[in-house]
Write an enzyme that holds these catalytic residues in place. Structure first.
Site, short mmCIF file in Angstrom:
data_model
loop_
_atom_site.label_atom_id
_atom_site.label_comp_id
_atom_site.label_asym_id
_atom_site.label_seq_id
_atom_site.Cartn_x
_atom_site.Cartn_y
_atom_site.Cartn_z
N ARG A 126 25.78 -1.34 -62.64
CA ARG A 126 26.51 -2.35 -61.85
C ARG A 126 27.22 -1.57 -60.76
NH1 ARG A 126 28.49 -7.65 -62.59
NH2 ARG A 126 30.54 -8.00 -61.67
N HIS A 153 21.71 -9.89 -57.57
CA HIS A 153 22.28 -10.03 -58.91
C HIS A 153 21.25 -10.76 -59.78
CE1 HIS A 153 25.03 -10.03 -62.10
NE2 HIS A 153 26.00 -10.80 -61.64
N GLN A 156 22.02 -12.56 -63.30
CA GLN A 156 22.77 -13.81 -63.24
C GLN A 156 21.82 -14.99 -63.03
OE1 GLN A 156 26.19 -14.62 -63.61
NE2 GLN A 156 25.20 -16.62 -63.68
N CYS A 288 28.94 -18.65 -61.40
CA CYS A 288 28.71 -17.46 -62.23
C CYS A 288 30.00 -16.85 -62.78
CB CYS A 288 27.90 -16.42 -61.46
SG CYS A 288 28.74 -15.70 -60.05
N ARG A 315 24.01 -15.60 -70.25
CA ARG A 315 23.93 -14.22 -69.77
C ARG A 315 23.51 -13.30 -70.91
NH1 ARG A 315 26.74 -12.34 -65.37
NH2 ARG A 315 25.75 -10.38 -66.02
#
Length: 341
Positions: A126, A153, A156, A288, A315
């Site tokens: 990340r 991302h 997500q 999100c 997730r």
């Protein structure tokens, strides 16, 4: 081979997705994944959720495996979903912050990638810059997962589409409206929506549009898959006729100094019931997280139309599906694939 498999193979969709293998691949962006590969990831994720959550099965599919989790940016959902997901599958997560690993500072990305390749089976990173992920991928001999970068991302969006698949029963033909910043989450939507038969309507303030190269690729994908892509600066135009309203933070980590300007520029972009009044009667809402009230009001966020907490839970199931797909030859046990078509 399970007894249901022969009948399931009569379904062309099942046979097609069953032949897809992602073992050994990295996941930096959904741009690199075909329609069938994304559907396969969602299929595996839904299967794991059913077997583990609903049927209470123990599936140590990643026993003896470990994942290095490099976090330049903090996150509740990415950390918890990956750590708990890896543990549920019998594996071992190793969390590494900037205090534990000085990526590109005390040790180069190249050396870090090669070291971790000998110590674990998978890396989730990340990071601030997408180029960091590309260097890790280039130098590592194990799969790399993008846990978030400035450009994309992907994990997500897998959770978002699993959530919508569960709610609507099918993705093909849905219209998703993004109302907010032209950021990494939107970029990932744009790289995947058309491949799943999903129409995309995007409203961003002037000066906050998506990356030009992403727009061009999304236009190509929309043309290829026969879906609609609308780009506007009018939130109500974007919401018109939509099944799903989506937004995200207006101020990402690293943009705090721009807060006053961004709040001023995003005036009129808050999602409210008025926004939903021009959407389809069955419209739902995604975010999100974390959420700020200026992005969506409480009436929408805490309503029955809001799928945000299912989205957050998914997730976990989608990162589990991704890890299993990249490290094993697992075949889903669901009798048939979801109705993608």
């Amino acid at each position: 081979m399970c007894c249901w498999l022969d009948s399931a193979l009569l379904s062309s969709g099942t046979a097609l997705l069953g032949s897809v293998s992602l073992k050994g691949r990295s996941c930096l962006t959904l741009k690199d994944f075909s329609s069938e590969e994304i559907k396969r990831l969602l299929w595996v994720s839904g299967d794991l959720k059913r077997l583990i959550k609903q049927e209470k099965q123990y599936l140590p599919l990643l026993q003896g495996k470990s994942i290095a989790m490099i976090f330049e940016k903090r996150s509740t959902r990415t950390r918890m979903s990956t750590e708990t997901g890896m543990a549920l599958l019998g594996g071992h997560p190793c969390f590494l912050t900037s205090q534990d690993i000085h990526l590109g500072v005390n040790e180069s990305c190249t050396d870090t990638a090669r070291v971790l390749s000998g110590l674990c089976d998978l890396v989730l990173a990340r990071v601030y810059s997408h180029s960091t992920l590309e260097e890790l991928h280039r130098e590592a001999s194990i799969p790399i997962i993008n846990g978030l970068s400035d450009l994309y991302h992907p994990i997500q969006i897998l959770a978002d589409f699993l959530t919508l698949q569960e709610h609507y029963g099918s993705l093909s033909g849905l219209t998703v409206s993004w109302i907010g910043d032209g950021n990494n989450v939107l970029h990932s939507f744009m790289m995947a929506a058309a491949k799943l038969g999903v129409h995309l309507r995007v409203a961003t303030p002037k000066g906050y549009e998506p990356d030009r190269s992403v727009i061009q690729e999304a236009k190509n994908l929309s043309k290829q898959h026969g879906t609609q892509l609308v780009l506007t600066s009018d939130p109500m135009e974007a919401a018109h006729g939509s099944n799903v309203l989506v937004t995200d933070t207006w101020i990402s980590m690293g943009q705090e100094e721009e807060k006053k300007k961004r709040l001023r520029d995003f005036q009129g972009y808050q999602i409210t019931m008025k926004t939903g009044s021009v959407a389809e009667p069955n419209w739902t809402f995604l975010h999100c997280l974390p959420r700020k009230p200026e992005e969506v009001d409480d009436q929408v966020f805490y309503s029955t139309r809001s799928l945000v907490f299912n989205e957050a839970e998914n997730r976990k199931w989608t990162i589990m599906g991704l890890m299993v797909s990249l490290l094993t030859d697992y075949y889903p046990q669901i009798p048939s694939v979801p109705r993608w078509y």
